[in-house]
Every structure is written in C-alpha cells, then in structure tokens.
Scaffold this active site. Structure first.
Site, PDB file in Angstrom:
ATOM      1  N   ILE A   1      63.701  16.971  59.421  1.00  0.00           N
ATOM      2  CA  ILE A   1      64.627  15.838  59.583  1.00  0.00           C
ATOM      3  C   ILE A   1      64.475  14.859  58.412  1.00  0.00           C
ATOM      4  O   ILE A   1      65.460  14.401  57.830  1.00  0.00           O
ATOM      5  CB  ILE A   1      64.411  15.130  60.939  1.00  0.00           C
ATOM      6  CG1 ILE A   1      64.740  16.091  62.094  1.00  0.00           C
ATOM      7  CG2 ILE A   1      65.268  13.863  61.044  1.00  0.00           C
ATOM      8  CD1 ILE A   1      64.407  15.565  63.487  1.00  0.00           C
TER       9      ILE A   1
ATOM     10  N   ALA B   1      57.032  10.646  60.772  1.00  0.00           N
ATOM     11  CA  ALA B   1      55.820  11.478  60.752  1.00  0.00           C
ATOM     12  C   ALA B   1      55.236  11.600  62.154  1.00  0.00           C
ATOM     13  O   ALA B   1      55.125  10.610  62.877  1.00  0.00           O
ATOM     14  CB  ALA B   1      54.785  10.873  59.807  1.00  0.00           C
TER      15      ALA B   1
ATOM     16  N   TYR C   1      51.654  14.139  73.880  1.00  0.00           N
ATOM     17  CA  TYR C   1      52.746  13.949  72.905  1.00  0.00           C
ATOM     18  C   TYR C   1      53.813  13.012  73.457  1.00  0.00           C
ATOM     19  O   TYR C   1      54.201  12.027  72.825  1.00  0.00           O
ATOM     20  CB  TYR C   1      53.364  15.310  72.537  1.00  0.00           C
ATOM     21  CG  TYR C   1      54.634  15.193  71.723  1.00  0.00           C
ATOM     22  CD1 TYR C   1      54.589  14.842  70.373  1.00  0.00           C
ATOM     23  CD2 TYR C   1      55.885  15.425  72.305  1.00  0.00           C
ATOM     24  CE1 TYR C   1      55.756  14.723  69.630  1.00  0.00           C
ATOM     25  CE2 TYR C   1      57.055  15.313  71.564  1.00  0.00           C
ATOM     26  CZ  TYR C   1      56.992  14.958  70.228  1.00  0.00           C
ATOM     27  OH  TYR C   1      58.155  14.832  69.490  1.00  0.00           O
TER      28      TYR C   1
ATOM     29  N   LYS D   1      54.802   9.173  72.362  1.00  0.00           N
ATOM     30  CA  LYS D   1      56.167   8.854  71.906  1.00  0.00           C
ATOM     31  C   LYS D   1      56.744   7.680  72.701  1.00  0.00           C
ATOM     32  O   LYS D   1      57.325   6.756  72.140  1.00  0.00           O
ATOM     33  CB  LYS D   1      57.073  10.096  72.028  1.00  0.00           C
ATOM     34  CG  LYS D   1      56.903  11.096  70.909  1.00  0.00           C
ATOM     35  CD  LYS D   1      57.349  10.538  69.570  1.00  0.00           C
ATOM     36  CE  LYS D   1      57.286  11.532  68.446  1.00  0.00           C
ATOM     37  NZ  LYS D   1      57.579  10.915  67.138  1.00  0.00           N
TER      38      LYS D   1
ATOM     39  N   ASN E   1      67.492  18.395  70.926  1.00  0.00           N
ATOM     40  CA  ASN E   1      67.089  19.607  70.195  1.00  0.00           C
ATOM     41  C   ASN E   1      67.798  19.704  68.843  1.00  0.00           C
ATOM     42  O   ASN E   1      68.902  20.231  68.747  1.00  0.00           O
ATOM     43  CB  ASN E   1      67.377  20.850  71.047  1.00  0.00           C
ATOM     44  CG  ASN E   1      66.505  20.884  72.286  1.00  0.00           C
ATOM     45  OD1 ASN E   1      66.639  20.046  73.175  1.00  0.00           O
ATOM     46  ND2 ASN E   1      65.596  21.828  72.348  1.00  0.00           N
TER      47      ASN E   1
ATOM     48  N   PHE F   1      61.965  33.599  77.450  1.00  0.00           N
ATOM     49  CA  PHE F   1      61.233  33.275  78.684  1.00  0.00           C
ATOM     50  C   PHE F   1      62.226  32.895  79.774  1.00  0.00           C
ATOM     51  O   PHE F   1      63.009  31.957  79.600  1.00  0.00           O
ATOM     52  CB  PHE F   1      60.243  32.131  78.432  1.00  0.00           C
ATOM     53  CG  PHE F   1      59.123  32.516  77.493  1.00  0.00           C
ATOM     54  CD1 PHE F   1      58.015  33.205  77.963  1.00  0.00           C
ATOM     55  CD2 PHE F   1      59.194  32.202  76.141  1.00  0.00           C
ATOM     56  CE1 PHE F   1      56.996  33.579  77.091  1.00  0.00           C
ATOM     57  CE2 PHE F   1      58.178  32.566  75.273  1.00  0.00           C
ATOM     58  CZ  PHE F   1      57.075  33.262  75.741  1.00  0.00           C
TER      59      PHE F   1
ATOM     60  N   GLY G   1      56.217  24.831  83.851  1.00  0.00           N
ATOM     61  CA  GLY G   1      56.395  23.508  83.257  1.00  0.00           C
ATOM     62  C   GLY G   1      57.602  23.405  82.336  1.00  0.00           C
ATOM     63  O   GLY G   1      57.971  22.324  81.900  1.00  0.00           O
TER      64      GLY G   1
END
Length: 311
Positions: free
Chosen positions: A13, A77, A146, A150, A175, A207, A275
C-alpha cells in the site's frame, strides 16, 4: 510541494501511495525496515528519500521528525500478520502501537505543525461481530494482539489528536489487493495466493466451501481514499472504513480470475479454519459522503492485477 513521511512506504500500500505523492510533486521520506516491503517498489527518484530503519528506533524517528518538519504523515508500517502477533505479542505490539504513539509524542512535545496525520487500522478490529455490513459504529471485538493493537492505536491517534490539537484521521482497511502485493508474505492476501497459483500452475488451498465473502478493494481506490482524507479535506478526528462496499465470495473471485487469465485453478479443499470469519464487508457511506468514488469492480481490478503479474 509538501513534505511527506510514509512509514512502511516500501510495502504494497505504501509504495503505491508514494507513487501518487511523487506524481503530485511532493518530497517523500520513506522509513521501512524491509521485513515485508521491497526496495524495488520505490522509484529511483530525487523526490524520494529512503531509510532502512525500524519505526521502533526512537532516536532515529525523533531526529527525523524534528529535522524534516513534515506536512503530512502516513503511518502504514505494521507487522500485519495475525499469526505473528499471536506468536510474538509484545514484539509486534512495539511496532503496531508503541512506535506510533512515540511519533505522536514527539509531535506533541515539540509542537510540530503538521497538516494531517493518518493512521492505518484494519477491519480485523470488528472480529466475529456478525453485523453486516460493518459500519464505523459497529461493535468492535478485536480477537488477536494484532487487532487489539490496531484498535487501541486508532483510538490513541484520534483522541490524542483532539486533546493536543494535532489533526489526525484513521482508516480501517478491508481486503486490499493489486500490483506489488507480496506473495512471499506468510500473511499475503488471498488474491495474491490465488494469483501465484494460477501464474505457476500450482494448487491453491481453499479452506471451507469457498462461500465465504469478503470486501475486496483495489489499491488505486485505497490510495484515492488516503489522499482524499489527508490532502483534499479538512476532516479530522474521524475513522473511516476503506472498502468497495461490495462483497464477493471466493468461488466467484476464482471464476472471474479463471476467465481473465484463461487458466483453470487447481484447488485443494480443506476443512474451514477455526476462527475464520465467514462474511465481511464495509459500509462505506461515510467515505462516499466526503467524495470517495470507488472506480474498480472485482473484474476490472483483477484484470489490472493479472496484467501487472505478466510484466
């Protein structure tokens, strides 16, 4: 001409954003430790200064901020791997939260006059909340280190900004896909993994049933949103979803990609992972209201992505 800092600017990005900033005539400084980014993503241009440093290097970051007096700062970052954050929670916390708070603290302490600071958060903060589409006021349920980092950094950026008069905004990426997505990344986007499987005629591991849906947003639309919220508006202290506002299943994506590439994808079907979130897409009403116009459908975006991989 503006002076701009992009942390993580050699990444997927970040480097696409840097290209647009350079095209606008800006002087851009990139700080990236190249753990995921690639130096080849950055054009060899006199307008770009590159430092291979970690944003956790406080002495370096402080010196850079004081020396350069940036107009705009994009905090991109991160260790974006959920699995990595579970394996190394404190280490990833240093990068995903601590380092960003230190940047804010330098701006506060030394009264740096920035025009806008943008922090990149993630749709991961919504967790398993079943409400669809996800809007900015949906219940957050961060399930991993994570996602926790965030969300907490997002709150820090917005409320710290308000408290000390630093103009800040935050975005929650859904996404994102497109040219320069790093397929070697252990947490690469699913479209990147499908692309590599088609490119190398190898098998893709699916999956579950493939009926799970996601909001896939093309990189050009994401960069449009980033520039809109920083250089093209006076908005501050707000959070925005960045997505396409549409949802498409993995099976639909595979079908479209097979048509574009002319190749049949070999799939290995496995049980769905515990999950994994079944459905997720963004309510982008808030972003549309400030002038965002997503231009790429899944077909037109995948076509450009596939063409970039051919080169």
């Amino acid at each position: 001409m503006s002076k701009v800092l992009v942390t993580g600017g050699a990444g997927f990005i970040g480097s696409n954003l840097v290209d647009k900033l350079v095209a606008a005539g800006d002087q851009v400084t990139v700080v990236d430790d190249l753990s995921m980014g690639l130096i080849t993503n950055l054009s060899k241009n006199r307008q770009v200064s590159f430092y291979q440093k970690s944003i956790t290097n406080h002495d370096f970051m402080k010196k850079l901020l004081l020396q350069e007096n940036f107009d705009y700062i994009y905090l991109l970052a991160a260790v974006a791997s959920v699995a990595d954050s579970i394996a190394r929670p404190y280490e990833t916390h240093q990068i995903n939260q601590e380092a960003n708070i230190y940047i804010l603290e330098v701006i506060r302490k030394y009264h740096l006059r920035i025009k806008k600071l943008l922090f990149s958060s993630s749709a991961a903060i919504y967790g398993s909340n079943p409400e669809l589409p996800k809007n900015e006021n949906s219940t957050v349920d961060p399930l991993t280190p994570y996602a926790i980092d965030k969300f907490s950094t997002e709150r820090f950026v917005i409320d710290f900004g308000k408290l000390y008069g630093i103009p800040t905004v935050a975005v929650r990426f859904f996404n994102v896909y497109g040219p320069r997505q790093n397929p070697k990344s252990p947490y690469s986007g699913v479209l990147s993994l499908i692309s590599q499987a088609i490119l190398h005629h190898s098998a893709f591991t699916l999956f579950g049933s493939g009926e799970q849906t996601r909001d896939f947003v093309f990189i050009e639309d994401v960069v449009q949103a980033l520039l809109l919220l920083t250089k093209k508006s006076d908005l501050k202290y707000e959070v925005f979803n960045v997505g396409s506002g549409k949802h498409v299943s993995l099976l639909q994506v595979i079908k479209v990609y097979e048509k574009i590439s002319g190749f049949k994808l070999k799939t290995n079907i496995r049980d769905e992972r515990q999950g994994d979130i079944k459905h997720s897409y963004a309510d982008i009403t808030k972003l549309l209201a400030v002038g965002y116009k997503p231009k790429y459908s899944i077909s037109s975006g995948l076509k450009l992505y596939w063409e970039s991989l051919q080169n």
